[in-house]
Every structure is written in structure tokens, then in C-alpha cells.
Motif scaffolding. Structure first.
Motif, PDB file in Angstrom:
ATOM      1  N   LEU A  91      21.856 -26.307  14.019  1.00 12.92           N
ATOM      2  CA  LEU A  91      22.114 -27.701  13.695  1.00 12.92           C
ATOM      3  C   LEU A  91      22.882 -28.344  14.845  1.00 12.92           C
ATOM      4  N   ALA A  92      22.191 -29.236  15.548  1.00 12.82           N
ATOM      5  CA  ALA A  92      22.765 -29.905  16.717  1.00 12.82           C
ATOM      6  C   ALA A  92      23.202 -28.888  17.765  1.00 12.82           C
ATOM      7  N   VAL A  93      22.322 -27.935  18.068  1.00 10.37           N
ATOM      8  CA  VAL A  93      22.616 -26.877  19.037  1.00 10.37           C
ATOM      9  C   VAL A  93      21.570 -26.808  20.147  1.00 10.37           C
ATOM     10  N   LEU A  94      20.297 -26.973  19.800  1.00  4.44           N
ATOM     11  CA  LEU A  94      19.218 -26.799  20.771  1.00  4.44           C
ATOM     12  C   LEU A  94      19.414 -27.658  22.024  1.00  4.44           C
ATOM     13  N   ARG A 101      13.323 -21.975  25.353  1.00  2.00           N
ATOM     14  CA  ARG A 101      12.185 -21.131  24.996  1.00  2.00           C
ATOM     15  C   ARG A 101      12.642 -19.697  24.730  1.00  2.00           C
ATOM     16  N   HIS A 102      13.547 -19.209  25.538  1.00  3.72           N
ATOM     17  CA  HIS A 102      14.037 -17.843  25.366  1.00  3.72           C
ATOM     18  C   HIS A 102      14.789 -17.694  24.034  1.00  3.72           C
ATOM     19  N   ILE A 103      15.624 -18.654  23.716  1.00  2.00           N
ATOM     20  CA  ILE A 103      16.381 -18.589  22.459  1.00  2.00           C
ATOM     21  C   ILE A 103      15.439 -18.705  21.268  1.00  2.00           C
ATOM     22  N   VAL A 104      14.434 -19.574  21.349  1.00  2.00           N
ATOM     23  CA  VAL A 104      13.457 -19.689  20.265  1.00  2.00           C
ATOM     24  C   VAL A 104      12.713 -18.361  20.094  1.00  2.00           C
ATOM     25  N   SER A 105      12.410 -17.678  21.186  1.00  4.21           N
ATOM     26  CA  SER A 105      11.778 -16.348  21.102  1.00  4.21           C
ATOM     27  C   SER A 105      12.694 -15.352  20.400  1.00  4.21           C
ATOM     28  N   ASP A 155       6.633 -34.312  20.113  1.00  8.69           N
ATOM     29  CA  ASP A 155       5.691 -33.636  21.018  1.00  8.69           C
ATOM     30  C   ASP A 155       6.367 -32.517  21.806  1.00  8.69           C
ATOM     31  N   GLU A 156       7.588 -32.742  22.250  1.00  5.93           N
ATOM     32  CA  GLU A 156       8.307 -31.700  22.994  1.00  5.93           C
ATOM     33  C   GLU A 156       8.681 -30.526  22.086  1.00  5.93           C
ATOM     34  N   LEU A 157       9.032 -30.810  20.854  1.00  6.70           N
ATOM     35  CA  LEU A 157       9.310 -29.724  19.908  1.00  6.70           C
ATOM     36  C   LEU A 157       8.035 -28.924  19.636  1.00  6.70           C
ATOM     37  N   LYS A 158       6.916 -29.612  19.452  1.00  3.41           N
ATOM     38  CA  LYS A 158       5.635 -28.925  19.237  1.00  3.41           C
ATOM     39  C   LYS A 158       5.302 -28.027  20.422  1.00  3.41           C
ATOM     40  N   GLU A 159       5.512 -28.538  21.627  1.00  6.93           N
ATOM     41  CA  GLU A 159       5.228 -27.755  22.834  1.00  6.93           C
ATOM     42  C   GLU A 159       6.133 -26.527  22.919  1.00  6.93           C
ATOM     43  N   LEU A 160       7.418 -26.710  22.668  1.00  4.17           N
ATOM     44  CA  LEU A 160       8.364 -25.600  22.711  1.00  4.17           C
ATOM     45  C   LEU A 160       7.992 -24.523  21.695  1.00  4.17           C
ATOM     46  N   ILE A 161       7.699 -24.931  20.472  1.00  2.00           N
ATOM     47  CA  ILE A 161       7.381 -23.973  19.416  1.00  2.00           C
ATOM     48  C   ILE A 161       6.030 -23.299  19.678  1.00  2.00           C
ATOM     49  N   SER A 162       5.056 -24.026  20.185  1.00  4.11           N
ATOM     50  CA  SER A 162       3.740 -23.431  20.456  1.00  4.11           C
ATOM     51  C   SER A 162       3.781 -22.449  21.618  1.00  4.11           C
ATOM     52  N   ASP A 163       4.812 -22.544  22.453  1.00  8.69           N
ATOM     53  CA  ASP A 163       4.983 -21.592  23.557  1.00  8.69           C
ATOM     54  C   ASP A 163       5.434 -20.214  23.079  1.00  8.69           C
ATOM     55  N   VAL A 164       5.860 -20.124  21.825  1.00  3.55           N
ATOM     56  CA  VAL A 164       6.343 -18.856  21.266  1.00  3.55           C
ATOM     57  C   VAL A 164       5.338 -18.398  20.203  1.00  3.55           C
ATOM     58  N   ASP A 165       4.641 -17.312  20.478  1.00  5.42           N
ATOM     59  CA  ASP A 165       3.660 -16.795  19.523  1.00  5.42           C
ATOM     60  C   ASP A 165       4.313 -16.474  18.192  1.00  5.42           C
ATOM     61  N   GLY A 166       3.600 -16.785  17.121  1.00  2.00           N
ATOM     62  CA  GLY A 166       4.064 -16.394  15.801  1.00  2.00           C
ATOM     63  C   GLY A 166       4.928 -17.413  15.096  1.00  2.00           C
ATOM     64  N   LEU A 167       5.052 -18.618  15.645  1.00  2.00           N
ATOM     65  CA  LEU A 167       5.823 -19.683  15.005  1.00  2.00           C
ATOM     66  C   LEU A 167       4.958 -20.917  14.839  1.00  2.00           C
ATOM     67  N   LYS A 168       5.172 -21.643  13.742  1.00  2.28           N
ATOM     68  CA  LYS A 168       4.487 -22.923  13.552  1.00  2.28           C
ATOM     69  C   LYS A 168       5.410 -23.894  12.833  1.00  2.28           C
TER      70      LYS A 168
END
Length: 188
Positions: A91-94, A101-105, A155-168
């Protein structure tokens, strides 16, 4: 720690967006990344969770029946086993993360299958307003705003999340007059 006037109000609004998502997770085991010095979110969801861990470089460590906080700086790796949590919140960290991308992974790694990654992050429209409130009026934390690395649109959130396999992304809403993103991401 004394907070600027508007900080608790903004935090309460963020927490309000997220609580219902957590209530829906039966026997939730949750990780709150960037829990803050007073772990307000974890405290507010305590009745709805099985167990919660909060990590932040500002938090004082504590351990109770349901909540544990760990004082640590977020770096390359989260110190938890694979598939450990039903939910992870940021919450208000990203916006403060150098390598999102690394943290989302890492979030994906520690989430159980079908687990939820719930985040709020300021949108691009928020940048001038947040800077005005921090630098000119002093009613939100100047140091926090100065530390923002990036503001996100959908759009940037979609791109970030789509860069990590297994998340939607399964839910996205703007709130606070379009200034903030509320996003629920699921591991599949």
C-alpha cells in the motif's frame, strides 16, 4: 513519530479500499510489504486474518498471537519460502521501489497459487498534487514524496504485471479522484 496532517487520512482511505479484499480470503495468511512504522493496516485487519507479517525499515519489531513485524530494508529477495502467503499487500510502496519487476517476481514467488497481490500506487495525475501538498503546504511527508521513483497508470501496471509469468490483474480501480490506483492481481 509525528506525521504531517494529511498522512493518516490518506492511509485510512487506502486501508478502506483493501480491507474487503482481505475479508474474502478464508483463514488468510498475509504479508504486508512496507507496513509502515505503526503497521496500521495489519492492525486494522487483525480480526479477519489467521496470521500477518509486516516488513518495513521503519517498523519496531513485535510479535503477537496474529501479527509479527520485521524491521528490514526491502532488497533483492523476500526472506520467505515459496508459496507462503494467501495475500501480499503493498500500500503506497511500489512507487518507492528501484526494481519493481524484481519485487513483483518475488511477490509471485511467495504467493500461494490463486493468492492475491493487492496494491495501491499513485497515478501519474497525482504527482503535481502530491508535490504541492508536500513541498509547498507541508501537510504530507516531504521525504516520502521526494523518494517516489515512478507514478503508474493502468497501462504501466498491466505491462509490469504481464512481465512476470503467472500473474494477472483481476481488478483495477482508480480512487481519490483518479489520483491513485487500486489493483488486485492473482497468481495462477
Amino acid at each position: 513519530m509525528k506525521e504531517p496532517f494529511l498522512e493518516p487520512i490518506l492511509r485510512k482511505i487506502r486501508i478502506g479500499k483493501v480491507v474487503d479484499e482481505v475479508k474474502d480470503i478464508h483463514r488468510c495468511n498475509i504479508l504486508d510489504i512496507g507496513c509502515g512504522f505503526n503497521h496500521k493496516f495489519l492492525s486494522s485487519i487483525e480480526p479477519y486474518i489467521e496470521h500477518g507479517i509486516g516488513i518495513d525499515f521503519k517498523v519496531q519489531e513485535l510479535s503477537s498471537h496474529k501479527i509479527k513485524t520485521i524491521n528490514m530494508t526491502l532488497n533483492e529477495t523476500l526472506p520467505f519460502n515459496d508459496c507462503s502467503f494467501d495475500a501480499v499487500t503493498m500500500l503506497a510502496v511500489l512507487e518507492h521501489i528501484d526494481k519493481p519487476r524484481h519485487i513483483v517476481s518475488e511477490v509471485r514467488r511467495v504467493l500461494k497459487n490463486e493468492g492475491k497481490f493487492i496494491l495501491t500506487v499513485p497515478g501519474k495525475r497525482a504527482k503535481p498534487l502530491l508535490e504541492f501538498l508536500a513541498f509547498k503546504l507541508g501537510i504530507i511527508n516531504r521525504k516520502e514524496i521526494d523518494d517516489h521513483k515512478k507514478y503508474y497508470d493502468l497501462d504501466e501496471l498491466k505491462e509490469l504485471i504481464s512481465d512476470v509469468d503467472g500473474l494477472k490483474i483481476i481488478k483495477h480501480q482508480y480512487f481519490q479522484f483518479g489520483m491513485n490506483n487500486f489493483c488486485v492481481i492473482q497468481k495462477y
